[in-house]
Scaffold this motif. Structure first.
Motif, PDB file in Angstrom:
ATOM      1  N   VAL A   5      33.873  32.525  42.368  1.00  0.00           N
ATOM      2  CA  VAL A   5      34.085  33.344  41.166  1.00  0.00           C
ATOM      3  C   VAL A   5      35.270  32.844  40.358  1.00  0.00           C
ATOM      4  CG1 VAL A   5      34.568  35.674  40.319  1.00  0.00           C
ATOM      5  CG2 VAL A   5      33.105  35.340  42.338  1.00  0.00           C
ATOM      6  N   ILE A   6      36.357  32.479  41.042  1.00  0.00           N
ATOM      7  CA  ILE A   6      37.595  32.120  40.358  1.00  0.00           C
ATOM      8  C   ILE A   6      38.342  31.104  41.204  1.00  0.00           C
ATOM      9  CG2 ILE A   6      38.853  34.032  41.440  1.00  0.00           C
ATOM     10  CD1 ILE A   6      40.514  34.321  38.944  1.00  0.00           C
ATOM     11  N   ALA A   7      39.091  30.233  40.552  1.00  0.00           N
ATOM     12  CA  ALA A   7      39.925  29.274  41.283  1.00  0.00           C
ATOM     13  C   ALA A   7      41.037  30.046  41.978  1.00  0.00           C
ATOM     14  CB  ALA A   7      40.493  28.238  40.324  1.00  0.00           C
ATOM     15  N   PHE A   8      40.993  30.073  43.306  1.00  0.00           N
ATOM     16  CA  PHE A   8      41.921  30.919  44.057  1.00  0.00           C
ATOM     17  C   PHE A   8      42.358  30.197  45.326  1.00  0.00           C
ATOM     18  CE2 PHE A   8      42.545  34.210  47.385  1.00  0.00           C
ATOM     19  CZ  PHE A   8      43.636  34.862  46.829  1.00  0.00           C
ATOM     20  N   ASP A   9      43.670  30.136  45.526  1.00  0.00           N
ATOM     21  CA  ASP A   9      44.250  29.511  46.710  1.00  0.00           C
ATOM     22  C   ASP A   9      44.957  30.595  47.512  1.00  0.00           C
ATOM     23  OD1 ASP A   9      45.598  28.106  48.632  1.00  0.00           O
ATOM     24  OD2 ASP A   9      46.605  26.724  47.260  1.00  0.00           O
ATOM     25  N   VAL A  10      44.377  30.966  48.622  1.00  0.00           N
ATOM     26  CA  VAL A  10      44.902  32.096  49.382  1.00  0.00           C
ATOM     27  C   VAL A  10      46.311  31.821  49.911  1.00  0.00           C
ATOM     28  CG1 VAL A  10      44.021  31.390  51.649  1.00  0.00           C
ATOM     29  CG2 VAL A  10      44.213  33.835  51.070  1.00  0.00           C
ATOM     30  N   GLN A  11      46.704  30.570  50.041  1.00  0.00           N
ATOM     31  CA  GLN A  11      48.039  30.245  50.527  1.00  0.00           C
ATOM     32  C   GLN A  11      49.105  30.449  49.456  1.00  0.00           C
ATOM     33  OE1 GLN A  11      48.658  29.609  53.708  1.00  0.00           O
ATOM     34  NE2 GLN A  11      46.452  29.848  54.107  1.00  0.00           N
ATOM     35  N   ASN A  12      48.771  30.098  48.218  1.00  0.00           N
ATOM     36  CA  ASN A  12      49.762  30.143  47.136  1.00  0.00           C
ATOM     37  C   ASN A  12      49.609  31.341  46.222  1.00  0.00           C
ATOM     38  OD1 ASN A  12      50.975  27.625  47.875  1.00  0.00           O
ATOM     39  ND2 ASN A  12      49.247  26.564  46.917  1.00  0.00           N
ATOM     40  N   ASP A  13      48.457  31.982  46.210  1.00  0.00           N
ATOM     41  CA  ASP A  13      48.195  33.071  45.268  1.00  0.00           C
ATOM     42  C   ASP A  13      48.253  34.441  45.913  1.00  0.00           C
ATOM     43  OD1 ASP A  13      47.876  31.171  43.331  1.00  0.00           O
ATOM     44  OD2 ASP A  13      45.709  31.048  43.527  1.00  0.00           O
TER      45      ASP A  13
ATOM     46  N   LEU B   8      41.685  40.359  29.293  1.00  0.00           N
ATOM     47  CA  LEU B   8      42.753  40.162  28.307  1.00  0.00           C
ATOM     48  C   LEU B   8      43.812  39.195  28.804  1.00  0.00           C
ATOM     49  CD1 LEU B   8      43.666  41.147  25.527  1.00  0.00           C
ATOM     50  CD2 LEU B   8      44.862  43.022  26.665  1.00  0.00           C
ATOM     51  N   GLY B   9      44.031  39.168  30.099  1.00  0.00           N
ATOM     52  CA  GLY B   9      45.150  38.418  30.651  1.00  0.00           C
ATOM     53  C   GLY B   9      44.854  36.954  30.902  1.00  0.00           C
ATOM     54  N   ASN B  10      45.890  36.135  30.745  1.00  0.00           N
ATOM     55  CA  ASN B  10      45.824  34.766  31.257  1.00  0.00           C
ATOM     56  C   ASN B  10      45.971  34.782  32.771  1.00  0.00           C
ATOM     57  OD1 ASN B  10      47.441  34.415  28.380  1.00  0.00           O
ATOM     58  ND2 ASN B  10      45.914  32.845  28.746  1.00  0.00           N
TER      59      ASN B  10
ATOM     60  N   ALA C  88      35.419  42.634  38.337  1.00  0.00           N
ATOM     61  CA  ALA C  88      35.979  42.282  37.029  1.00  0.00           C
ATOM     62  C   ALA C  88      36.015  40.770  36.840  1.00  0.00           C
ATOM     63  CB  ALA C  88      37.376  42.875  36.885  1.00  0.00           C
ATOM     64  N   PHE C  89      36.480  40.037  37.840  1.00  0.00           N
ATOM     65  CA  PHE C  89      36.543  38.580  37.731  1.00  0.00           C
ATOM     66  C   PHE C  89      35.149  37.963  37.657  1.00  0.00           C
ATOM     67  CE2 PHE C  89      40.935  39.020  39.309  1.00  0.00           C
ATOM     68  CZ  PHE C  89      41.567  38.226  38.365  1.00  0.00           C
ATOM     69  N   MET C  90      34.187  38.576  38.330  1.00  0.00           N
ATOM     70  CA  MET C  90      32.819  38.075  38.274  1.00  0.00           C
ATOM     71  C   MET C  90      32.259  38.196  36.853  1.00  0.00           C
ATOM     72  SD  MET C  90      29.790  39.047  40.920  1.00  0.00           S
ATOM     73  CE  MET C  90      30.783  38.432  42.282  1.00  0.00           C
TER      74      MET C  90
ATOM     75  N   PRO D 113      40.489  33.628  33.649  1.00  0.00           N
ATOM     76  CA  PRO D 113      41.862  34.006  33.991  1.00  0.00           C
ATOM     77  C   PRO D 113      42.176  33.645  35.443  1.00  0.00           C
ATOM     78  CG  PRO D 113      40.431  35.926  34.064  1.00  0.00           C
ATOM     79  CD  PRO D 113      39.578  34.777  33.592  1.00  0.00           C
ATOM     80  N   SER D 114      43.467  33.651  35.766  1.00  0.00           N
ATOM     81  CA  SER D 114      43.887  33.417  37.149  1.00  0.00           C
ATOM     82  C   SER D 114      44.408  34.734  37.722  1.00  0.00           C
ATOM     83  CB  SER D 114      44.963  32.338  37.204  1.00  0.00           C
ATOM     84  OG  SER D 114      46.088  32.721  36.438  1.00  0.00           O
ATOM     85  N   CYS D 115      44.682  34.747  39.037  1.00  0.00           N
ATOM     86  CA  CYS D 115      45.158  35.984  39.647  1.00  0.00           C
ATOM     87  C   CYS D 115      46.134  35.679  40.763  1.00  0.00           C
ATOM     88  CB  CYS D 115      43.990  36.827  40.161  1.00  0.00           C
ATOM     89  SG  CYS D 115      43.187  36.149  41.625  1.00  0.00           S
TER      90      CYS D 115
END
Length: 1602
Positions: free
Chosen positions: A830-838, A743-745, A769-771, A780-782
């Motif tokens: 699975v998802i665009a994810f930046d461990v430094q910023n997210d 549901l979420g952006n 869930a993201f998969m 969605p992003s996280c």
């Protein structure tokens, strides 16, 4: 006499002097104080010719007054002005209270009618009035309240000049008030409002009365429960009203006491006046950009997202102090009082504060003194932080004050109990603001807690108040889950049974009615204004929390691991909040929607209920999205609320959805409260259950940056909740996580601390869930939030933490990949994810140990940083349309209900948007086709006129360029400006390619057709030349005959006989030299060809009445095949499998299609028919059959199959071939052609006989030659125009292929012909063509007089104008160049070469050397053309229009060509047609709605029982099917593994079937059983529920089709 003005005087009676000289008051009258029972008649005075009614109320404010008496005066009089009489220079305490008394008695509105009258004893006192005002700030404040209106006069009021000025000022005031008076109605309204406030508990009596009536009819147990109910309602409805009255009395008494105390100490009162003077306060408010306004600051204003609130502010400008203070206070940052301004060089208060720093200048005045002597020095004085706080408090409304006090309490600050108004010095006792302040300390001895909880009674009360949401709702929810997860063998019957039971539950809910409590709640909600509604809901929440808090506290202390399940149920029974009330309203609405009528005792239509919830959401209240107790989403209710929300906020409103996940008690709700000021249902000791959604408004300044209007926060119950441990599983957490992530952006994943075990649990749930989102193409992003981190400033530690988190995420990804059958190796796959910023780290919440510790400032700063990060992500997202949110909720929830989320997820919004795109695509392709048809027609005319010898592709591209550019522009606008552009963008590239392909295909196809016309032109040159020669010879011979009979020109009878004789002779000669073109007999030619192939053929195959078309609708082809020996020996059966039946049917359909294209390419209307057409057709059919049976099939075709196929195709094409040949024969058979023109030749013959000039004769010949091409051109142009109109106005033809199919199904149902249904099911493309032809024929017939005929006339007029223009310009051209008739004719034909098939060769045999009068020639054409036009028009009707058109130019064929160039692949189970509009499209085949599989003859294994399965429900089950030609069973849910025909189909597991096909099976059951020689029995027995569908319902369901 009625007075012109009515005046009320009030104030100190010593300020006036009565007497006969007093113009205004006269002699002293009876005092009002002594006339409370019998009213005093107002004094009537005549002042300077003005009749004035004067009511003397001076001194009344010093006594008690009677509201009834004042009401009586006001009901009899309308007051123009209230005159406040003040003795100049002698302002007393009583005077000060006079204006307050007026406001208290008459309300705030009275101030606009007030004027101050300063009286003086001596004239010289008047000169000092301005000085007095400057010296006395209190007096100046009184004047300001009265709008600056004042007048002065002597105490005796005997100066006429002063009285005249007074009357003028009163008149001016009256005009300023738009000639309105203070009326009795205003006063009565004021009294009613006060009575409503004081009687807020009066509903108690009504409630008690109704419940007592119920108690009288109930048993002992029930009466006991009712007494408890009465007790609770007394609490809910009485406390608020009585407390408010008490509070008001306390405030009034405190004001009097404080005023007396202050009055006793004159010195202190003087100091108070000096410190609080109005100008200083006003200056402070101006510095802070605040106003003493009636429209107070609201909580909604403060909580909305602004650019300022989304940034960190260590310092700020003075005018931003209030915003910054509020921002920090919202974050619970006690440093809100230590904000430094940019104007300061140092902080107001040192950051290194001691433990006593909170007492900084505690004894200082609330509003700090500021110097008035030097304006330039004012900015040197910093604003005291308490000034900021209290100025804001003064300008806040009640709710914002409550929020401020609550936050101050959380920051451990002292709270404002007695608050002076900075302008009026009234003391406010804001007890309301303390209602949400809660302080708690740990109990030293838990054993001393005595629980008053009575679980059974609590449950009974709750069930009596909220009957719809208890067991019935839980049963319905459980049954709905079972409905989507069926495991029964007879799945369709089980679906019907479940739906019937669910319907009964809804009926029971509906019959349970509405409780008295809910009826009163809804009444209150519907009858209150927005402001009062907010107070009502706040009070209700507060009182409910107080009512249940003791029980919850006791239950929490009883909480032991061994009793989890029992205590969980007691906790559930004990909770009673606003969310439960709204849940009940939701269930009332859903039950009413199901039953389709209002619930008993509901005073309003149930349709208005979602509007109440929508208004609550707009006001800032959360709404339950997922019922945490039933673990279910009430889709009908949520969808209705979102619809109402969209209606109020606009269909273009966009929301950014922020979902929040985390383990229970991990600080999610506290974080959201600090970040956005949200208050989900967490009060009274409860944790969030299920999921709630709440709106946050984005300010106008931020909307342009964010591209959305609101943030919708979705808060969820904690994962791994202890109270759910007895009945919750990992599956529940996965379900919840998948729902809110989808549901979420953006999703916030909240982790409390760094416990490895807890992290592993939540990370695996989140990763899975993201998969799932990736597999269903949601992106969605996280952001991960680590709360309660000890040392967040240590960079190395944070880096190490991020590294461990990345490793853990990758590890969880591998585990989840196995469960979801994926090949992802790491989380970034699975998802665009930046461990430094997210990944964000949040400090401990408390600075010290609760309960006295304040919130940690580092926590607050971290929350602000997180907020900024979220908004940065959001600005790149754009959110989603609010109107589309309900579709996403529905898709996610229904996919979760089916358990196999990835295979069940059906993105209905994307499907709807794609359908819209396909409709636009249909328009774009039609624009290209329509433009190319016009280009083709012009070039065709040029080819026939021999103006073109070759057609180049570049020429066609150039001619089509303009339309192509227009289509590109239209596409760009659609993809860039449509409200669903964010969804559409994913298809932009593919549709750009599709349009490009269509463009190129149209060009190539047109070039091929035109080159064929070129070739055919050369081939039929001999025919054309022969016809032209005949025509011209007849003209010349008739001319010779006319010259010989010139002397008998007046003898018409002789001329007629001579011409008839001449005609007869020449026709014999022509027939002798040119054989007539005969009629054709297709059946005869087919017989001859088949006789050459086969020696003997059954007689019935030659019967003209035989139904050759059965090859397309036959139920089985088993009788047409011979099985190969190996197959028969191995399998031992003589019937075709379903797969083989489908193969043969596909072959028949494709052969029929290709032969149709082949026959059209013969261009019979131009070239004529030849038996070679049939020979080529049969040759092609033979080759296709040989190719098929030599392939990997286990059968061969019998001769009868070939013969029936040829006969069926030829019969189908017979009409088209015959019509085309008729047109050719009429145009080329000399007898037929010339006989039609006999009258034209005779007319010219007559003119020759009468001595007409050569120019006149030549002009008439030209007109006669123009007649046929003129008619052809007009017919073709009208056909194209009509086709365009039908694409716009004909309901069945103005959409895409799916829309066309919907109308076709409706027509089939209306006509009820089973054979046509089977033709549609088995041979859909042929049926589509037939339907289009029927629709076009009907449209032409219905619209002939209003549409077709006007178009024909318009086209005739336009072509006539073009002909005359060509004639005129040719005449001018000849005159200019001194040319001859040859030059004129060349110019004339060239100008018309694109419009008509008319060239010089048509007149090559007509001599025109002697034509020299070109003006006459032009006049003749102008005169003769109308007769030709009349003849054409007179023959134009519904019969001749389609008959006289070439086959390829007919509207139906143009539309068939447009609609049928799409995918025709049918579902291997139910034969539903793929809805993709592109033939040979990439990707899977799919349909919106599947059918009953028995329609194709599908049976249950080893039975003759036709199947009643529906593909979408079957693939959700564990049942199996046997693929075509196979003995190996395949699970329905693994249907793609069944072979090539199955793997290319995408069938979503859901319950989205059409009632239409259920109705069809019931309506035509016997026909289907006869057709397939099987029955609907056994496992295939038709459910009784299917038979309840009416024809009307079936037709209505088709509206979902497009």
């Amino acid at each position: 006499m009625d007075p012109s003005l009515t005046i009320v005087l009030f104030g100190n009676s010593s300020s006036v002097q009565f007497g006969h000289e007093n113009i205004l008051l006269g002699e002293k009258q009876t005092n009002i104080e002594n006339a409370k029972i019998s009213s005093t008649v107002p004094l009537m005075r005549k002042i300077l010719e003005c009749h004035v009614s004067v009511i003397n109320m001076t001194g009344l404010h010093e006594t008690d007054h009677d509201d009834h008496f004042i009401r009586q005066i006001l009901n009899e009089n309308e007051i123009h002005t209230f005159i406040f009489v003040v003795r100049l220079g002698q302002l007393t305490d009583a005077d000060k209270l006079g204006l307050e008394w007026l406001q208290r008695v008459f309300g705030e509105k009275v101030l606009q009618f007030v004027m101050i009258l300063f009286t003086h004893a001596r004239e010289e006192e008047c000169d000092t009035i301005i000085d007095d005002l400057k010296k006395n700030p209190v007096l100046e404040q009184l004047l300001e309240k009265c709008g600056g209106r004042f007048h002065n006069c002597n105490k005796m009021m005997n100066n006429k000049s002063e009285m005249r000025d007074l009357m003028n000022k009163i008149e001016s005031l009256f005009n300023e008030n738009q000639q309105q008076c203070y009326t009795g109605e205003m006063f009565n309204t004021l009294l009613r409002e006060r009575e409503n406030l004081q009687n807020s508990g009066s509903d108690e009596y009504t409630i008690n009365k109704e419940i007592m009536e119920q108690m009288a009819t109930t048993g002992t147990k029930e009466r006991h429960m009712m007494r408890k109910t009465v007790h609770m309602l007394n609490v809910l409805w009485s406390i608020a009203g009585f407390l408010i009255i008490i509070f008001l009395d306390c405030i009034k008494q405190l004001q009097k006491v404080i005023f007396k105390v202050l009055s006793k100490d004159g010195k202190r009162l003087g100091q108070y006046k000096e410190d609080k003077n109005r100008e200083k306060v006003k200056h402070l408010f101006n510095k802070l950009h605040l106003k003493d306004q009636h429209d107070k600051l609201r909580t909604a204003d403060v909580l909305q997202l602004t650019e300022h609130s989304c940034q960190t502010h260590e310092s700020c400008a003075e005018e931003e102090l209030v915003k910054t203070f509020l921002q920090k206070l919202q974050m619970m940052n006690y440093r809100a009082r230590y904000i430094k301004t940019k104007e300061q060089t140092n902080e107001l208060i040192p950051r290194q504060h001691t433990k006593d720093s909170h007492e900084y200048q505690a004894d200082a005045d609330i509003f700090k003194e500021m110097s008035l002597s030097n304006e330039g020095k004012r900015n040197d004085y910093p604003v005291h932080p308490m000034d900021v706080q209290m100025a804001l408090f003064h300008c806040a409304d009640g709710f914002l004050k409550q929020l401020i006090v609550t936050k101050l309490s959380q920051c451990q600050y002292a709270l404002p109990l007695l608050v002076p108004d900075p302008f009026t010095q009234q003391i406010e006792f804001p007890l309301w603001t303390f209602r949400q302040v809660k302080k708690s300390w740990k109990m030293r001895n838990n054993n001393k807690i005595i629980s008053q909880t009575q679980p059974n009674l609590q449950r009974e009360i709750k069930e009596s108040f909220l009957p719809c949401q208890g067991k019935l709702w839980h049963q319905w929810s459980q049954m709905n889950k079972e409905l989507h997860r069926l495991q029964a063998d007879e799945i369709e019957k089980e679906i019907c049974r479940k739906k019937t039971e669910m319907k009964k539950i809804r009926e029971q809910q509906h019959e349970s009615g509405i409780s008295v409590f809910m009826k009163l709640f809804i009444k209150q909600m519907n009858s209150r204004g927005e402001h009062k509604l907010m107070y009502f809901l706040k009070w209700l929440r507060i009182l409910l929390d107080e009512y249940i808090s003791a029980d919850l506290s006791a239950l929490h202390h009883k909480y032991k691991q061994t009793e989890l399940e029992r205590i969980s149920e007691e906790l559930q029974d004990a909770t009673f909040g606003l969310e439960h009330i709204m849940r009940e309203i939701g269930q009332i609405y859903e039950s009413c929607s199901s039953v389709k009528k209002n619930i008993k005792d509901l005073q309003y239509n149930f349709f208005f209920l979602p509007g109440l919830a929508a208004e609550m959401m707009i006001s800032g209240f959360p709404l339950e999205l997922m019922d945490g107790d039933a673990a279910h989403v009430p889709l009908v209710w949520i969808s209705a609320v979102l619809d109402e929300l969209t209606q109020r906020l606009g269909d273009q409103a966009r929301v950014f959805v922020l979902s929040v996940l985390g383990i229970q008690s991990s600080g999610k709700s506290t974080m959201l409260n600090a970040m956005f000021g949200l208050q989900f249902a967490v009060s009274a000791g409860r944790c969030t259950r299920g999921a709630f959604m709440q709106l946050i408004k984005v300010s106008d300044e931020m909307k342009t940056q964010m591209n959305f209007d609101y943030i919708l926060v979705v808060d969820t119950e904690g994962l791994r909740a202890l109270e759910l441990a007895g009945r919750s599983t990992r599956h529940h957490d996965n379900e919840l996580a998948t729902f809110v992530v989808g549901l979420g952006n953006m999703t916030l994943i909240n982790i409390f601390g760094e416990n490895p075990a807890e992290m592993q649990d939540i990370l695996q749930i989140v990763v899975q869930a993201f998969m799932r989102m990736k597999k269903v193409r949601l992106n969605p992003s996280c952001v991960f939030v680590h709360q309660n981190v000890s040392d967040i400033t240590a960079g190395e530690k944070n880096m190490e933490g991020r590294r461990r988190l990345q490793e853990k995420l990758d590890e969880m990804t591998k585990l989840a990949s196995k469960e979801e059958v994926c090949d992802e190796e790491c989380f970034s796959d699975v998802i665009a994810f930046d461990v430094q910023n997210d990944v964000k780290y949040i400090a401990h919440l408390w600075e010290g140990s609760p309960p006295m510790a304040p919130p940690n400032p580092d926590y607050c700063e971290n929350i602000q940083q997180l907020k900024e990060s979220i908004m940065s992500h959001a600005s790149e997202s754009g959110g989603k349309l609010l109107i589309n949110l309900k579709y996403r909720i529905k898709d996610l929830w229904e996919a979760l209900l089916n358990e196999r989320f990835v295979f069940s997820f059906r993105n209905s919004l994307e499907i709807a948007v794609y359908r819209k795109l396909e409709t636009e695509y249909s328009k774009w392709t039609w624009s290209l086709r329509s433009a190319m048809m016009n280009i083709e027609n012009k070039i065709h005319n040029k080819i026939e006129n021999k103006a073109i010898q070759e057609v180049e592709e570049t020429d066609l591209q150039r001619d089509l360029k303009k339309t192509s550019e227009e289509v590109k522009t239209s596409m760009s606008e659609f993809f860039e400006k449509d409200k669903d552009k964010d969804i559409l963008i994913q298809w932009k590239t593919s549709f750009d390619i599709k349009i490009k392909d269509v463009h190129e295909n149209i060009v190539r196809k047109t070039k091929r057709k035109l080159n064929e016309i070129l070739q055919q032109r050369d081939l039929k040159k001999k025919i054309d030349d022969q016809r032209t020669n005949h025509e011209n010879t007849l003209f010349e011979k008739s001319k010779e005959l006319a010259l010989n009979l010139k002397d008998k020109a007046n003898d018409e009878e002789t001329l007629k006989k001579e011409f008839d004789l001449f005609w007869k002779q020449w026709m014999k000669m022509i027939i002798r030299d040119t054989p007539a073109i005969k009629d054709i007999d297709i059946v005869r030619d087919v017989r001859e060809i088949l006789s050459d192939i086969y020696e003997s053929i059954p007689v019935d195959h030659w019967s003209e009445s035989s139904d050759y078309n059965t090859i397309f609708t036959v139920s089985s082809y088993s009788a047409y095949v011979i099985f190969k020996k190996t197959v028969k020996e191995t399998l031992g059966y003589n019937t075709l499998s379903q797969e083989n039946e489908g193969q043969i049917r596909s072959l028949v359909t494709d052969v029929a299609l290709q032969t149709d294209i082949m026959i059209q390419s013969f261009n019979i209307s131009k070239m004529g028919y030849n038996i070679s057409c049939i020979q080529q057709t049969t040759g092609y059919i033979t080759a296709r059959l040989i190719e098929h049976q030599e392939g990997p099939v286990k059968y061969k075709f019998k001769n009868e199959f070939f013969m029936d196929l040829v006969l069926s195709i030829c019969k189908k094409e017979n009409k088209m071939i015959t019509d085309q040949h008729r047109l050719f024969r009429e145009a080329n058979d000399p007898v037929l052609y010339l006989e039609k023109k006999r009258e034209e030749y005779y007319s010219i013959f007559q003119k020759y006989c009468h001595g007409a000039t050569s120019a006149a004769i030549f002009g008439e010949i030209i007109c006669q030659k123009l007649k046929e091409p003129f008619e052809q051109s007009v017919y073709k142009k009208t056909a194209r125009d009509l086709t365009d109109e039908m694409r716009s106005n004909c309901e069945s033809l103005n959409g895409n292929r799916s829309s066309l199919e919907k109308h076709m199904l409706k027509t089939l149902a209306e006509k009820g012909h089973f054979d046509k249904y089977m033709n549609y099911i088995n041979n859909p493309r042929y049926h589509f063509k037939r339907f289009i032809r029927d629709e076009v024929s009907r449209y032409i017939t219905d619209k002939f007089s209003v549409s077709v005929l006007p178009k024909m006339k318009e086209n005739i007029k336009l072509l006539q104008q073009k002909i005359m223009k060509a004639a005129h310009e040719s005449t001018e051209h000849v005159h200019k160049n001194r040319g001859d008739a040859g030059l004129w004719l060349k110019s004339f034909t060239q100008q018309l070469s694109e419009e008509l098939i008319f060239s010089e060769k048509d007149l090559s045999g007509v001599k025109h050397d002697d034509v020299d009068d070109f003006n006459l020639l032009e006049d003749v054409i102008r005169q003769e053309l109308p007769a030709i036009i009349f003849d054409i028009s007179s023959r134009f009707n519904t019969n001749t229009f389609p008959v006289n058109l070439d086959y390829k130019d007919k509207p139906d064929e143009l539309l068939i060509d447009h609609f049928c160039q799409c995918c025709w692949v049918q579902c291997p189970f139910c034969a539903a047609i793929c809805t993709n509009t592109i033939e040979n499209h990439p990707g899977d085949h799919s349909v919106s709605f599947h059918r009953v599989t028995g329609l194709t003859g599908m049976k249950y294994r080893n039975t003759t029982n036709l199947s009643i399965s529906i593909c979408t429900s079957a693939v959700a089950s564990n049942r199996s099917f046997y693929p075509r030609n196979s003995d190996d069973a395949v699970l329905w849910r693994e249907y793609r593994s069944a072979g090539e025909d199955y793997v290319k189909w995408s069938i979503t597991s859901d319950l989205s079937e059409l009632p239409y096909w259920k109705w069809f099976v019931c309506r035509f059951q016997k026909d289907l059983e006869t057709h397939y020689n099987s029955t609907f029995e056994g496992s295939g027995e038709i459910p009784d529920e299917w038979r309840k569908h009416s024809k009307h319902e079936a037709l209505e369901s088709l509206d979902k089709y497009t």
